[in-house]
Design a protein around this motif. Structure first.
Motif, PDB file in Angstrom:
ATOM      1  N   LYS A 215      49.223  24.838  44.599  1.00 14.94           N
ATOM      2  CA  LYS A 215      48.790  25.882  45.527  1.00 14.94           C
ATOM      3  C   LYS A 215      49.259  27.262  45.056  1.00 14.94           C
ATOM      4  CE  LYS A 215      49.472  25.055  49.969  1.00 14.94           C
ATOM      5  NZ  LYS A 215      48.181  25.146  50.661  1.00 14.94           N
ATOM      6  N   ILE A 216      50.542  27.343  44.719  1.00 18.34           N
ATOM      7  CA  ILE A 216      51.103  28.631  44.294  1.00 18.34           C
ATOM      8  C   ILE A 216      50.500  29.063  42.961  1.00 18.34           C
ATOM      9  CG2 ILE A 216      53.236  29.802  43.640  1.00 18.34           C
ATOM     10  CD1 ILE A 216      54.721  27.838  45.509  1.00 18.34           C
ATOM     11  N   THR A 217      50.363  28.103  42.038  1.00 19.53           N
ATOM     12  CA  THR A 217      49.832  28.422  40.711  1.00 19.53           C
ATOM     13  C   THR A 217      48.401  28.931  40.793  1.00 19.53           C
ATOM     14  OG1 THR A 217      51.235  26.713  39.726  1.00 19.53           O
ATOM     15  CG2 THR A 217      49.390  27.510  38.408  1.00 19.53           C
ATOM     16  N   LEU A 218      47.571  28.278  41.594  1.00 18.36           N
ATOM     17  CA  LEU A 218      46.165  28.671  41.714  1.00 18.36           C
ATOM     18  C   LEU A 218      46.018  30.077  42.280  1.00 18.36           C
ATOM     19  CD1 LEU A 218      44.548  25.334  42.961  1.00 18.36           C
ATOM     20  CD2 LEU A 218      44.023  26.530  40.834  1.00 18.36           C
ATOM     21  N   LEU A 219      46.858  30.410  43.259  1.00 19.88           N
ATOM     22  CA  LEU A 219      46.764  31.735  43.866  1.00 19.88           C
ATOM     23  C   LEU A 219      47.006  32.829  42.832  1.00 19.88           C
ATOM     24  CD1 LEU A 219      46.446  33.507  46.385  1.00 19.88           C
ATOM     25  CD2 LEU A 219      48.897  33.225  46.805  1.00 19.88           C
ATOM     26  N   TYR A 220      48.033  32.634  42.017  1.00 18.46           N
ATOM     27  CA  TYR A 220      48.366  33.675  41.036  1.00 18.46           C
ATOM     28  C   TYR A 220      47.520  33.561  39.767  1.00 18.46           C
ATOM     29  CZ  TYR A 220      52.175  34.853  44.113  1.00 18.46           C
ATOM     30  OH  TYR A 220      52.900  35.243  45.208  1.00 18.46           O
ATOM     31  N   LEU A 221      46.926  32.385  39.508  1.00 14.20           N
ATOM     32  CA  LEU A 221      45.981  32.279  38.407  1.00 14.20           C
ATOM     33  C   LEU A 221      44.740  33.130  38.671  1.00 14.20           C
ATOM     34  CD1 LEU A 221      45.950  28.553  37.202  1.00 14.20           C
ATOM     35  CD2 LEU A 221      46.615  30.587  35.901  1.00 14.20           C
ATOM     36  N   GLY A 222      44.378  33.244  39.956  1.00 11.29           N
ATOM     37  CA  GLY A 222      43.256  34.107  40.318  1.00 11.29           C
ATOM     38  C   GLY A 222      43.524  35.552  39.940  1.00 11.29           C
ATOM     39  N   ILE A 223      44.737  36.014  40.226  1.00  6.64           N
ATOM     40  CA  ILE A 223      45.113  37.375  39.825  1.00  6.64           C
ATOM     41  C   ILE A 223      45.112  37.489  38.304  1.00  6.64           C
ATOM     42  CG2 ILE A 223      46.962  39.097  39.880  1.00  6.64           C
ATOM     43  CD1 ILE A 223      47.794  38.026  42.586  1.00  6.64           C
ATOM     44  N   GLY A 224      45.577  36.434  37.622  1.00  5.53           N
ATOM     45  CA  GLY A 224      45.576  36.446  36.164  1.00  5.53           C
ATOM     46  C   GLY A 224      44.169  36.576  35.599  1.00  5.53           C
ATOM     47  N   ALA A 225      43.198  35.882  36.214  1.00  3.05           N
ATOM     48  CA  ALA A 225      41.810  35.976  35.758  1.00  3.05           C
ATOM     49  C   ALA A 225      41.288  37.401  35.891  1.00  3.05           C
ATOM     50  CB  ALA A 225      40.932  35.017  36.569  1.00  3.05           C
ATOM     51  N   GLU A 226      41.666  38.073  36.962  1.00  2.00           N
ATOM     52  CA  GLU A 226      41.228  39.460  37.149  1.00  2.00           C
ATOM     53  C   GLU A 226      41.902  40.387  36.135  1.00  2.00           C
ATOM     54  OE1 GLU A 226      40.742  40.929  41.211  1.00  2.00           O
ATOM     55  OE2 GLU A 226      41.354  38.950  41.929  1.00  2.00           O
ATOM     56  N   LEU A 227      43.151  40.109  35.804  1.00  2.00           N
ATOM     57  CA  LEU A 227      43.839  40.924  34.794  1.00  2.00           C
ATOM     58  C   LEU A 227      43.185  40.769  33.423  1.00  2.00           C
ATOM     59  CD1 LEU A 227      47.560  40.300  35.801  1.00  2.00           C
ATOM     60  CD2 LEU A 227      46.351  42.479  35.898  1.00  2.00           C
ATOM     61  N   ILE A 228      42.771  39.542  33.108  1.00  2.00           N
ATOM     62  CA  ILE A 228      42.067  39.307  31.843  1.00  2.00           C
ATOM     63  C   ILE A 228      40.752  40.074  31.824  1.00  2.00           C
ATOM     64  CG2 ILE A 228      40.913  37.555  30.439  1.00  2.00           C
ATOM     65  CD1 ILE A 228      43.056  35.572  31.380  1.00  2.00           C
ATOM     66  N   ALA A 229      40.061  40.071  32.957  1.00  2.00           N
ATOM     67  CA  ALA A 229      38.801  40.806  33.046  1.00  2.00           C
ATOM     68  C   ALA A 229      39.013  42.297  32.838  1.00  2.00           C
ATOM     69  CB  ALA A 229      38.145  40.555  34.407  1.00  2.00           C
ATOM     70  N   ALA A 230      40.098  42.816  33.387  1.00  2.00           N
ATOM     71  CA  ALA A 230      40.396  44.238  33.198  1.00  2.00           C
ATOM     72  C   ALA A 230      40.643  44.540  31.726  1.00  2.00           C
ATOM     73  CB  ALA A 230      41.610  44.627  34.036  1.00  2.00           C
ATOM     74  N   ARG A 231      41.309  43.617  31.034  1.00  2.00           N
ATOM     75  CA  ARG A 231      41.557  43.801  29.611  1.00  2.00           C
ATOM     76  C   ARG A 231      40.257  43.728  28.813  1.00  2.00           C
ATOM     77  NH1 ARG A 231      44.097  46.402  25.768  1.00  2.00           N
ATOM     78  NH2 ARG A 231      44.128  45.239  23.803  1.00  2.00           N
ATOM     79  N   LEU A 232      39.393  42.774  29.150  1.00  2.00           N
ATOM     80  CA  LEU A 232      38.108  42.649  28.457  1.00  2.00           C
ATOM     81  C   LEU A 232      37.248  43.886  28.670  1.00  2.00           C
ATOM     82  CD1 LEU A 232      37.195  38.915  29.202  1.00  2.00           C
ATOM     83  CD2 LEU A 232      37.963  39.892  27.033  1.00  2.00           C
ATOM     84  N   GLU A 233      37.297  44.427  29.864  1.00  2.00           N
ATOM     85  CA  GLU A 233      36.538  45.641  30.142  1.00  2.00           C
ATOM     86  C   GLU A 233      37.003  46.783  29.251  1.00  2.00           C
ATOM     87  OE1 GLU A 233      35.802  48.755  33.834  1.00  2.00           O
ATOM     88  OE2 GLU A 233      36.324  46.674  34.264  1.00  2.00           O
ATOM     89  N   PHE A 234      38.311  46.850  29.032  1.00  2.00           N
ATOM     90  CA  PHE A 234      38.842  47.899  28.170  1.00  2.00           C
ATOM     91  C   PHE A 234      38.438  47.664  26.710  1.00  2.00           C
ATOM     92  CE2 PHE A 234      42.270  49.416  25.363  1.00  2.00           C
ATOM     93  CZ  PHE A 234      42.208  50.781  25.647  1.00  2.00           C
ATOM     94  N   VAL A 235      38.450  46.384  26.270  1.00  2.00           N
ATOM     95  CA  VAL A 235      38.114  46.067  24.878  1.00  2.00           C
ATOM     96  C   VAL A 235      36.648  46.393  24.585  1.00  2.00           C
ATOM     97  CG1 VAL A 235      37.838  44.183  23.217  1.00  2.00           C
ATOM     98  CG2 VAL A 235      39.896  44.318  24.643  1.00  2.00           C
ATOM     99  N   PHE A 236      35.753  45.970  25.498  1.00  2.00           N
ATOM    100  CA  PHE A 236      34.328  46.168  25.261  1.00  2.00           C
ATOM    101  C   PHE A 236      33.833  47.545  25.690  1.00  2.00           C
ATOM    102  CE2 PHE A 236      34.636  41.497  25.616  1.00  2.00           C
ATOM    103  CZ  PHE A 236      34.107  41.166  24.380  1.00  2.00           C
ATOM    104  N   GLY A 237      34.688  48.265  26.383  1.00  2.00           N
ATOM    105  CA  GLY A 237      34.319  49.619  26.775  1.00  2.00           C
ATOM    106  C   GLY A 237      33.619  49.645  28.116  1.00  2.00           C
ATOM    107  N   SER A 238      34.075  50.542  28.987  1.00  2.00           N
ATOM    108  CA  SER A 238      33.475  50.665  30.312  1.00  2.00           C
ATOM    109  C   SER A 238      32.135  51.372  30.203  1.00  2.00           C
ATOM    110  CB  SER A 238      34.403  51.440  31.247  1.00  2.00           C
ATOM    111  OG  SER A 238      33.802  51.620  32.513  1.00  2.00           O
ATOM    112  N   THR A 239      31.215  50.976  31.064  1.00  2.00           N
ATOM    113  CA  THR A 239      29.880  51.589  31.047  1.00  2.00           C
ATOM    114  C   THR A 239      29.832  52.874  31.860  1.00  2.00           C
ATOM    115  OG1 THR A 239      29.248  50.192  32.922  1.00  2.00           O
ATOM    116  CG2 THR A 239      28.699  49.404  30.712  1.00  2.00           C
ATOM    117  N   THR A 240      30.953  53.275  32.399  1.00  2.00           N
ATOM    118  CA  THR A 240      30.988  54.527  33.153  1.00  2.00           C
ATOM    119  C   THR A 240      32.232  55.319  32.787  1.00  2.00           C
ATOM    120  OG1 THR A 240      30.911  55.509  35.371  1.00  2.00           O
ATOM    121  CG2 THR A 240      32.222  53.531  35.109  1.00  2.00           C
TER     122      THR A 240
END
Length: 612
Positions: A215-240
């Protein structure tokens, strides 16, 4: 028609046109067609007051949680971090959306209201937050902790789902005008994953340790997935285009919220100290130094901080990431300042209470008159505690017991038992968390047989048992209270280091002023952080003779400094050196350089001096 009349008519029509324009505010504004530039036309952005109102809700949630989860001992730090990570990420992820896509339209006004409701609901449900106690949530604290975890997980899932819908609507709106939306897709995917993980975390039963960990791991894994997305957005460049000035404004506002929370907690602690009769000079000095330290922190973080100064996206990303450790470290430092005030105030209250009670019992047994100062202390402080019976009634009972020729109860045991009750109430008046083990000792104290018997040896053993239980009742909450200052030095040093890094990432001036200011902050911050090594050693001190004679002989060096009342003095001195010492050094360099300096170098030196 005269000139004044025509002027009034023109102004009236202009105001009417303005009002008419406002009433036709669209439900959803279209973005610009410019690829890679601003998403919205300048002037169509949401009002800054909307963001300030949202940040006000963050203040409320953080204040409520801080009140119920005081960081007053090392064991409270991971509990606070676990919840702060959630609310900080909700704020950060929503801010990432707002500074790019939030418009002044009907949809975003409605969306902001929904976000506020979710935030408030999460804050209200976190009263019993403690992920470590969700296992087997069937009774008591375990059930409350599990309910809190489930509610917060559901609220977090709702916030993720709603933010994903915001991105979906923004992507659809941008696609209509031909904008690229690949970064939207990355964010939406991560938010969907985070939503699913949060729902599963809330739905999983807590009937085994493995499921609780999941339960605890899944909750914070969700935040981890969003952090990875933020990093990918920076790598590929924001469209705005990232509006750096809003990044600075929003993160600066949240930093002010953290500092404001420190003032709230400090004021509450000072109010408690004064209301409990702790008006000694030590408490006043601690409060004065704490306020000065917070004010200097404000100077390190905000003097000459101009959000409109542009920085590139890479520096902006690092600057934003820096704020999570900065904010949490500030919360720990502010908690240590508050704990210092509480520590010395509580020590004064306990010492005064024990001495006063001892004076009353001594006057009873010796047949002497109680002093006016002791009577005043009893009337103004002890009489305000929730005691059964009241202090006046108990003293009358002890007096009668002492005057009996053949008493049925032992005077010493009865005194120890009532003093134990007083100690519990003193801790409660300072809102000190009392462990179950202390209440167990308290119950054992009142279970000691106080009946007078002819066997003096057995009676002496009972007195010793009651005395030992009384010491344990005082010992454990006192030890927990003083442990709340253990992280003062490292957090004060890290705050100075992070303030230096924050400044270097945002400002890009060159010259010797850059090194004088920032390297001095880094060096002094490192010195303060290394003083945290003084925490190494025994953290258990002894209270002897039934009083608050604190024995620090075999404890860690930090406790010796606390006993000498100098930790805050040391932090304040180093902060003053960091603030005014850099100004002094810049002045020396200026005099040495003399007229050799160019006008540009002088301007840089003056800028650095002003911002310090």
């Amino acid at each position: 028609m005269d000139t004044n009349t025509r002027s009034f008519g023109s102004n009236f029509l202009a105001q009417g046109a303005y009002r008419k324009g406002v009433s036709k505010r669209p439900f959803l504004r279209k973005p610009l067609r410019e690829e890679g530039g601003r998403w919205l036309k300048e002037g169509n952005d949401a009002s800054e007051w909307v963001n300030l109102f949202y940040d006000l809700v963050v203040v409320a949630v953080l204040t409520v949680f801080s009140t119920g989860h005081e960081i007053n001992r090392p064991a409270a730090i991971p509990i606070f971090l676990s919840f702060f990570s959630i609310i900080n990420w909700i704020w950060s992820s929503q801010t990432h959306y707002d500074i790019r896509y939030q418009a002044d339209d009907g949809w975003h006004t409605l969306a902001k209201g929904c976000q506020i409701m979710t935030f408030v609901f999460m804050g209200a449900a976190a009263g019993n937050w403690n992920p470590g106690l969700i296992f087997y949530g069937d009774t008591g604290t375990y059930s409350q902790a599990n309910t809190s975890f489930t509610t917060v997980s559901v609220a977090f899932a709702v916030s993720r789902a709603f933010l994903a819908f915001q991105y979906v609507l923004s992507a659809w709106n941008g696609h209509r005008v031909g904008r690229k939306i690949q970064t939207h897709k990355i964010r939406i995917s991560s938010l969907i994953i985070s939503t699913i993980f949060s729902i599963i975390a809330a739905a999983l039963p807590n009937n085994s340790k493995g499921k609780c960990v999941a339960k605890i791991t899944l909750l914070y894994l969700g935040i981890g997935a969003e952090l990875i997305a933020a990093r990918l957005e920076f790598v590929f460049g924001s469209t705005t285009h990232e509006r750096v000035e809003l990044v600075g404004e929003r993160h600066g506002a949240f930093t002010l919220i953290i500092l404001g929370e420190g003032f709230i907690s400090l004021t509450r602690a000072f109010n408690t100290a004064l209301s409990e009769g702790s008006s000694n000079s030590v408490v006043y000095a601690q409060v004065f130094m704490s306020i000065t330290i917070i004010y200097l922190l404000f100077g390190f973080l905000f003097t000459r901080f101009d959000p409109k100064e542009g920085i590139n996206n890479a520096r902006s990303a690092m600057w934003q990431i820096l704020h999570f450790p900065l904010h949490f470290n500030l919360l720990l430092l502010l908690a240590a300042l508050v704990n210092s005030v509480i520590c010395f105030s509580l020590a004064g209250a306990l010492t005064g209470t024990i001495d006063n009670f001892s004076s009353f019992t001594s006057s009873i047994t010796n047949g002497t008159q109680i002093t006016q100062s002791d009577q005043t202390f009893a009337d103004t402080y002890l009489s305000t505690l929730h005691l059964q019976p009241s202090f006046e009634e108990e003293i009358q009972y002890l007096t009668e017991l002492n005057n009996e020729d053949e008493p049925t109860d032992d005077f010493a045991i009865k005194s120890y038992q009532y003093l134990g009750q007083i100690m519990i109430q003193v801790f409660n008046s300072y809102e000190i968390e009392i462990e179950d083990s202390v209440y167990e000792r308290y119950n054992e104290l009142y279970e000691v047989n106080s009946t007078v018997i002819p066997d003096t040896e057995v009676l002496s053993e009972r007195r010793s048992e009651a005395h030992s239980l009384l010491i344990e009742i005082i010992q454990e909450p006192s030890s927990a209270t003083i442990s709340g200052v253990l992280w003062l030095f490292p957090t004060a040093g890290i705050a100075l280091i992070l303030a230096s890094l924050r400044s270097m990432l945002w400002y890009r001036y060159n010259g010797i002023a850059h090194y004088i200011v920032h390297l001095s902050w880094l060096l002094l911050g490192l010195i303060l952080s290394l003083l945290g090594l003084l925490d190494i050693g025994n953290q258990n001190f002894e209270i002897k003779d039934g009083g608050l004679d604190q024995e620090f002989k075999n404890t860690n060096p930090m406790y010796h400094l606390v006993d000498a009342r100098v930790p805050l003095v040391m932090v304040l001195v180093i902060y003053l050196i960091a603030n005014y010492g850099t100004i002094f050094l810049l002045g020396i360099v200026h005099r040495i350089k003399g007229n050799v300096w160019s006008e540009e170098e002088e301007e840089e030196e003056e800028t650095a001096s002003n911002r310090v």
